[in-house]
Design a protein around this motif. Structure first.
Motif, mmCIF file in Angstrom:
data_model
loop_
_atom_site.group_PDB
_atom_site.id
_atom_site.type_symbol
_atom_site.label_atom_id
_atom_site.label_comp_id
_atom_site.label_asym_id
_atom_site.label_seq_id
_atom_site.Cartn_x
_atom_site.Cartn_y
_atom_site.Cartn_z
ATOM 1 N N SER A 17 0.676 -1.090 0.317
ATOM 2 C CA SER A 17 0.112 -0.211 -0.029
ATOM 3 C C SER A 17 0.769 1.449 -0.075
ATOM 4 O O SER A 17 1.644 1.267 0.803
ATOM 5 C CB SER A 17 -1.085 -0.225 1.290
ATOM 6 O OG SER A 17 -2.050 -1.321 1.637
ATOM 7 N N ASP A 18 0.213 2.280 -0.837
ATOM 8 C CA ASP A 18 1.029 3.492 -0.743
ATOM 9 C C ASP A 18 0.925 4.377 1.014
ATOM 10 O O ASP A 18 0.114 3.655 1.565
ATOM 11 C CB ASP A 18 0.630 4.476 -1.603
ATOM 12 C CG ASP A 18 -1.246 4.901 -1.820
ATOM 13 O OD1 ASP A 18 -1.430 4.622 -0.626
ATOM 14 O OD2 ASP A 18 -1.166 5.675 -2.950
ATOM 15 N N GLU A 19 1.766 5.322 0.736
ATOM 16 C CA GLU A 19 2.274 5.911 2.117
ATOM 17 C C GLU A 19 -0.399 6.292 2.414
ATOM 18 O O GLU A 19 -0.165 6.589 3.524
ATOM 19 C CB GLU A 19 2.109 7.580 2.062
ATOM 20 C CG GLU A 19 3.877 6.830 1.959
ATOM 21 C CD GLU A 19 4.082 7.419 0.776
ATOM 22 O OE1 GLU A 19 3.436 6.742 -0.498
ATOM 23 O OE2 GLU A 19 4.961 7.261 0.385
ATOM 24 N N THR A 20 -1.162 7.409 1.076
ATOM 25 C CA THR A 20 -2.651 7.470 2.037
ATOM 26 C C THR A 20 -3.317 6.143 2.354
ATOM 27 O O THR A 20 -3.615 6.022 3.506
ATOM 28 C CB THR A 20 -3.134 7.685 0.965
ATOM 29 O OG1 THR A 20 -2.055 9.271 0.427
ATOM 30 C CG2 THR A 20 -3.819 8.588 0.962
ATOM 31 N N LEU A 137 -6.175 6.447 -3.047
ATOM 32 C CA LEU A 137 -5.846 5.351 -2.228
ATOM 33 C C LEU A 137 -5.123 4.673 -3.417
ATOM 34 O O LEU A 137 -5.547 4.642 -4.050
ATOM 35 C CB LEU A 137 -6.113 4.995 -1.616
ATOM 36 C CG LEU A 137 -6.779 5.326 -0.366
ATOM 37 C CD1 LEU A 137 -8.129 6.206 -0.954
ATOM 38 C CD2 LEU A 137 -7.151 4.387 0.630
ATOM 39 N N CYS A 138 -3.947 3.570 -3.468
ATOM 40 C CA CYS A 138 -3.023 3.195 -4.255
ATOM 41 C C CYS A 138 -2.229 1.592 -3.829
ATOM 42 O O CYS A 138 -2.000 2.543 -2.665
ATOM 43 C CB CYS A 138 -2.375 3.965 -5.450
ATOM 44 S SG CYS A 138 -1.790 2.642 -6.606
ATOM 45 N N HIS A 139 -2.455 0.340 -4.342
ATOM 46 C CA HIS A 139 -1.663 -0.063 -3.641
ATOM 47 C C HIS A 139 -1.360 -0.955 -4.794
ATOM 48 O O HIS A 139 -2.202 -1.665 -5.928
ATOM 49 C CB HIS A 139 -2.704 -1.476 -2.542
ATOM 50 C CG HIS A 139 -3.519 -2.524 -3.080
ATOM 51 N ND1 HIS A 139 -5.041 -1.492 -2.922
ATOM 52 C CD2 HIS A 139 -4.012 -3.556 -3.988
ATOM 53 C CE1 HIS A 139 -5.819 -2.501 -3.186
ATOM 54 N NE2 HIS A 139 -5.036 -3.566 -4.359
ATOM 55 N N ILE A 140 -0.332 -2.310 -4.933
ATOM 56 C CA ILE A 140 -0.016 -3.580 -5.360
ATOM 57 C C ILE A 140 -0.234 -4.145 -5.330
ATOM 58 O O ILE A 140 -0.415 -4.741 -3.885
ATOM 59 C CB ILE A 140 1.830 -3.340 -5.693
ATOM 60 C CG1 ILE A 140 2.215 -2.242 -6.651
ATOM 61 C CG2 ILE A 140 2.090 -4.896 -6.875
ATOM 62 C CD1 ILE A 140 3.809 -2.357 -6.947
ATOM 63 N N SER A 141 -1.369 -4.727 -6.182
ATOM 64 C CA SER A 141 -1.683 -6.643 -5.550
ATOM 65 C C SER A 141 -1.631 -7.489 -6.604
ATOM 66 O O SER A 141 -1.468 -8.873 -5.761
ATOM 67 C CB SER A 141 -3.887 -5.909 -6.158
ATOM 68 O OG SER A 141 -3.767 -5.820 -7.775
ATOM 69 N N SER A 149 0.744 -4.549 -11.147
ATOM 70 C CA SER A 149 -0.623 -4.106 -11.299
ATOM 71 C C SER A 149 -0.563 -2.883 -10.406
ATOM 72 O O SER A 149 -0.275 -3.055 -9.414
ATOM 73 C CB SER A 149 -1.918 -5.238 -10.469
ATOM 74 O OG SER A 149 -1.904 -5.756 -9.532
ATOM 75 N N LEU A 150 -1.881 -2.483 -10.162
ATOM 76 C CA LEU A 150 -2.127 -1.073 -9.652
ATOM 77 C C LEU A 150 -2.916 -0.772 -9.343
ATOM 78 O O LEU A 150 -3.812 -0.704 -10.137
ATOM 79 C CB LEU A 150 -0.933 0.600 -10.333
ATOM 80 C CG LEU A 150 -0.229 0.244 -10.380
ATOM 81 C CD1 LEU A 150 0.699 1.605 -11.090
ATOM 82 C CD2 LEU A 150 0.876 0.776 -8.902
#
Length: 246
Positions: A17-20, A137-141, A149-150
């Motif tokens: 997960s990114d910081e947000t 919000l963003c994460h690599i899954s 992926s994003l």
């Protein structure tokens, strides 16, 4: 994550997960004062505990070499619980005037950070212009040797015309994906929403190949008509209404 994947270290789940997103999930999970930075979650399965421990040790070694700090099992357990309960928040948020939507893409490792920044900026600018104050919000899954992926989650105040509001935001994000060399969808499929952007990704020849396959296996056009490729002679405009197609 790239190094671990390319070395063949494959946990059952590997997410970043990114910081947000890390901050939001920390608040929701009750870790308000104990979580910062970017959270990676990994779960491991094996034929036995010894096999799982080998994978864990290898992954810990790679992450530790890049400055990661272990958080124990609590964050992963919290994610597992939220994995099935969080989607239920969407309808509740809509009921109280909050837009909650998602979109996803994938690209090569070398393009990943730039694409993530471009899509985040496109979503933020579009929704801000509509009078909302979005949280993106963003994460690599999903990870692969060549890329990852994003997955973006967007939360913002609903505008007077929520459908138009999201259509503009999704169009801005989709154009950023095309320009940044990402794929228009990673696992949510193409369909009518993404079809106008598919030609830019696979080219006219790619569209013709898909149309030829569709014609060969479904000559009467009765299976999901209009959800993959545009009709012959049509020039779809990204963000515009979807015309009937193959």
């Amino acid at each position: 994550m790239r190094e671990a994947t390319q070395r063949g270290i494959r946990p059952t789940v590997l997410r970043l997960s990114d910081e947000t997103e890390t901050r939001v999930h920390a608040i929701m999970g009750g870790h308000l004062t104990r979580m910062s930075g970017c959270l990676a979650v990994a779960t491991v399965e094996g034929a036995g505990s010894a096999e799982a421990e080998v994978v864990c040790a290898a992954l810990d070694g790679v992450f530790g070499a890049h400055g990661a700090k272990p958080r124990g099992e609590d964050p992963a357990r919290s994610w597992e619980r939220g994995r099935f309960s969080s989607p239920a928040l969407r309808d509740t948020l809509l009921d109280i005037g909050v837009l909650a939507e998602t979109l996803e893409t994938a690209t090569t490792w070398t393009s990943l950070l730039a694409l993530k920044s471009a899509v985040t900026a496109a979503l933020t600018a579009s929704l801000t212009a509509s009078g909302a104050k979005p949280i993106v919000l963003c994460h690599i899954s999903h990870v692969y040797p060549a890329g990852a992926s994003l997955y973006f989650t967007v939360v913002a105040a609903l505008g007077e015309d929520p459908v138009a509001q999201w259509t503009r935001a999704k169009d801005a994000a989709s154009r950023a994906i095309d320009a940044g060399g990402g794929t228009i969808t990673h696992h949510h499929a193409v369909g009518r929403d993404h079809r106008p952007y598919l030609t830019a990704e696979i080219g006219d020849l790619g569209v013709e190949i898909l149309r030829a396959v569709k014609t060969a296996v479904d000559p009467r056009g009765i299976m999901n008509p209009g959800v993959l490729v545009p009709p012959i002679g049509a020039t779809p405009t990204p963000g515009g209404p979807a015309a009937p197609g193959a």
